[in-house]
Design an enzyme around this catalytic site. Structure first.
Site, PDB file in Angstrom:
ATOM      1  N   ASP A  49       5.290   1.888   9.168  1.00  0.00           N
ATOM      2  CA  ASP A  49       4.984   3.287   9.121  1.00  0.00           C
ATOM      3  C   ASP A  49       6.039   4.178   9.210  1.00  0.00           C
ATOM      4  OD1 ASP A  49       1.958   4.488  10.239  1.00  0.00           O
ATOM      5  OD2 ASP A  49       3.676   5.964  10.225  1.00  0.00           O
ATOM      6  N   ASP A  75       9.725   4.657   5.140  1.00  0.00           N
ATOM      7  CA  ASP A  75       8.996   5.882   4.473  1.00  0.00           C
ATOM      8  C   ASP A  75       8.578   5.118   2.960  1.00  0.00           C
ATOM      9  OD1 ASP A  75       8.191   7.709   2.671  1.00  0.00           O
ATOM     10  OD2 ASP A  75       9.972   9.085   3.278  1.00  0.00           O
ATOM     11  N   TYR A 168      -5.995  14.720  -3.513  1.00  0.00           N
ATOM     12  CA  TYR A 168      -6.386  13.641  -2.466  1.00  0.00           C
ATOM     13  C   TYR A 168      -7.338  12.952  -3.386  1.00  0.00           C
ATOM     14  CZ  TYR A 168      -8.010  10.813   1.301  1.00  0.00           C
ATOM     15  OH  TYR A 168      -8.472   9.755   2.271  1.00  0.00           O
ATOM     16  N   LYS A 172      -7.266   8.897  -4.905  1.00  0.00           N
ATOM     17  CA  LYS A 172      -8.058   7.806  -4.222  1.00  0.00           C
ATOM     18  C   LYS A 172      -9.088   7.308  -5.327  1.00  0.00           C
ATOM     19  CE  LYS A 172      -6.930   7.744  -0.085  1.00  0.00           C
ATOM     20  NZ  LYS A 172      -6.226   6.596   0.633  1.00  0.00           N
TER      21      LYS A 172
HETATM   22  N1  LIG Z   1      -9.868   8.974   8.445  1.00  0.00           N
HETATM   23  C1  LIG Z   1     -10.857   8.963   7.508  1.00  0.00           C
HETATM   24  O1  LIG Z   1     -12.034   9.569   7.341  1.00  0.00           O
HETATM   25  C2  LIG Z   1     -10.426   8.530   6.123  1.00  0.00           C
HETATM   26  C3  LIG Z   1     -11.463   8.397   5.256  1.00  0.00           C
HETATM   27  C4  LIG Z   1     -11.314   7.793   4.048  1.00  0.00           C
HETATM   28  C5  LIG Z   1     -10.090   7.191   3.682  1.00  0.00           C
HETATM   29  N2  LIG Z   1      -9.190   7.108   4.689  1.00  0.00           N
HETATM   30  C6  LIG Z   1      -7.795   6.514   4.534  1.00  0.00           C
HETATM   31  O2  LIG Z   1      -7.546   5.738   5.369  1.00  0.00           O
HETATM   32  C7  LIG Z   1      -6.108   5.479   5.454  1.00  0.00           C
HETATM   33  C8  LIG Z   1      -5.886   5.560   6.840  1.00  0.00           C
HETATM   34  O3  LIG Z   1      -6.021   6.835   7.373  1.00  0.00           O
HETATM   35  P1  LIG Z   1      -6.393   7.365   8.905  1.00  0.00           P
HETATM   36  O4  LIG Z   1      -7.389   8.025   8.933  1.00  0.00           O
HETATM   37  O5  LIG Z   1      -6.139   6.036   9.805  1.00  0.00           O
HETATM   38  O6  LIG Z   1      -5.130   8.480   9.149  1.00  0.00           O
HETATM   39  P2  LIG Z   1      -3.970   8.354  10.041  1.00  0.00           P
HETATM   40  O7  LIG Z   1      -3.433   9.838   9.819  1.00  0.00           O
HETATM   41  O8  LIG Z   1      -4.305   8.242  11.361  1.00  0.00           O
HETATM   42  O9  LIG Z   1      -3.051   7.186   9.456  1.00  0.00           O
HETATM   43  C9  LIG Z   1      -2.204   7.365   8.483  1.00  0.00           C
HETATM   44  C10 LIG Z   1      -0.877   6.738   8.627  1.00  0.00           C
HETATM   45  O10 LIG Z   1       0.057   6.856   7.360  1.00  0.00           O
HETATM   46  C11 LIG Z   1       1.295   6.882   7.712  1.00  0.00           C
HETATM   47  N3  LIG Z   1       2.119   7.454   6.526  1.00  0.00           N
HETATM   48  C12 LIG Z   1       1.943   8.795   5.884  1.00  0.00           C
HETATM   49  N4  LIG Z   1       2.849   8.767   5.062  1.00  0.00           N
HETATM   50  C13 LIG Z   1       3.570   7.872   5.118  1.00  0.00           C
HETATM   51  C14 LIG Z   1       4.663   7.259   4.653  1.00  0.00           C
HETATM   52  N5  LIG Z   1       5.419   7.926   3.444  1.00  0.00           N
HETATM   53  N6  LIG Z   1       5.229   6.310   4.622  1.00  0.00           N
HETATM   54  C15 LIG Z   1       4.857   5.291   5.528  1.00  0.00           C
HETATM   55  N7  LIG Z   1       3.659   5.529   6.421  1.00  0.00           N
HETATM   56  C16 LIG Z   1       3.100   6.804   6.100  1.00  0.00           C
HETATM   57  C17 LIG Z   1       1.240   7.827   8.914  1.00  0.00           C
HETATM   58  O11 LIG Z   1       2.312   8.225   9.615  1.00  0.00           O
HETATM   59  C18 LIG Z   1      -0.108   7.750   9.781  1.00  0.00           C
HETATM   60  O12 LIG Z   1       0.434   6.778  10.775  1.00  0.00           O
HETATM   61  C19 LIG Z   1      -5.552   6.449   4.306  1.00  0.00           C
HETATM   62  O13 LIG Z   1      -5.106   5.776   3.262  1.00  0.00           O
HETATM   63  C20 LIG Z   1      -6.707   7.726   4.210  1.00  0.00           C
HETATM   64  O14 LIG Z   1      -6.411   8.223   2.939  1.00  0.00           O
HETATM   65  C21 LIG Z   1      -9.274   7.973   5.993  1.00  0.00           C
END
Ligand SMILES: NC(=O)c1ccc[n+]([C@@H]2O[C@H](COP(=O)([O-])OP(=O)(O)OC[C@H]3O[C@@H](n4cnc5c(N)ncnc54)[C@H](O)[C@@H]3O)[C@@H](O)[C@H]2O)c1
Length: 264
Positions: A49, A75, A168, A172
């Protein structure tokens, strides 16, 4: 052509003993839930992360799994950092045999005219190119062993508008395309690639929109057949199944896990 179907006991469906799983976005939300569940299933986990503090919290909360958990701050938009993190994972546990591309970045639900080029680029750099970059860093070893599993985190935004903004939603859609192409190109070489498409899950990413009772999204959620919001674990469990032997015949699929949000 017909390979013998290996017998798998119910317990083996979720047993990842001896497996080495690399998870991006592991400091928060869905990625963190995956890290916890995969460790509980016996895997060694390389947790990646950009959020160093979040990784520290993950590490501290799981003292019993200490030796099977490696946290690397990385990153995903920086190629050298990705290569370095994967090399550290291999040094610690040997080859990475399973990859969960979970990290993601939301665009504030902005329409195209309201999306700056820098936001568009950042969303694609993380959600699409970061995924490609990390996948390419682990694929060569998988191909050498003719065995590997990849689970990409897409979204219901891969199939409909409104789950994010222009950038976004487009990113996706691209994740689903990338997933299918990987499955097409590498399936015969022993690599299984699938995507999970979550609906609305309570995480840091959705905190703001869920806190707004007037948002269209929150009103739609009131009609969701499951009668509740999703939890990170709801998604981690599906990813765990996809990584295990029970999913042996699932290639290139995009599995919707949304509590029924998309039925109408
Ligand atoms: N939460 C929802 O409702 C939802 C719905 C559909 C899809 N998603 C997808 O699920 C996945 C996880 O999302 P989440 O809801 O757990 O969000 P979150 O924000 O809790 O977690 C996302 C993580 O990605 C990390 N991240 C972002 N940019 C980064 C980078 N450049 N390098 C390394 N790490 C990086 C962040 O630091 C964070 O810890 C994502 O791909 C998101 O698009 C989430």
């Amino acid at each position: 052509m017909t390979a013998e179907l290996k017998q798998v006991s119910p317990a083996e469906l979720v047993d990842l003993n001896g497996r080495v799983v690399c998870i991006s976005g592991a400091a928060s939300g869905i990625g963190r839930a995956q890290a916890e569940l995969f460790l509980a299933a016996g895997a060694s986990v390389v947790a990646l992360d950009i959020d160093e503090e979040g990784l520290r919290r993950l590490n501290e909360s799981l003292p019993t799994f200490g030796e099977r958990l490696l946290c690397e701050t990385v990153d995903l938009t920086v190629a050298d950092q990705v290569a370095h993190a994967v090399a550290s994972g291999k040094r610690a546990f040997g080859s990475i045999d399973t990859l969960c591309n979970t990290a993601g970045y939301l665009d504030g639900y902005s329409r195209s005219l309201d999306t700056s080029e820098s936001v568009w680029d950042r969303v694609f750099e993380i959600n699409v190119k970061g995924m490609y970059r990390l996948t390419n860093a682990v694929l060569p070893d998988m191909l050498e062993r003719r065995s590997g599993v990849v689970v990409n985190m897409a979204s219901i935004a891969a199939f409909q508008a409104g789950g994010g903004g222009a950038a976004y939603t487009s990113s996706k859609h691209a994740v689903v395309g990338f997933t299918r192409q990987l499955a097409y190109d590498y399936g015969r070489s022993g690599i299984r690639v699938n995507a999970v498409c979550p609906g609305m899950i309570e995480t840091a990413m959705t905190r703001e929109v869920l806190a707004d009772p007037d948002s269209k999204l929150v009103k739609t959620l009131k009609r969701v057949p499951a009668g509740r919001l999703g939890r990170p674990d709801d998604i981690a469990r599906v990813a765990l199944f996809l990584c295990g032997p029970g999913a042996d015949f699932i290639h290139g699929a995009s599995i919707i896990v949304d509590g029924g949000l998309m039925v109408k």
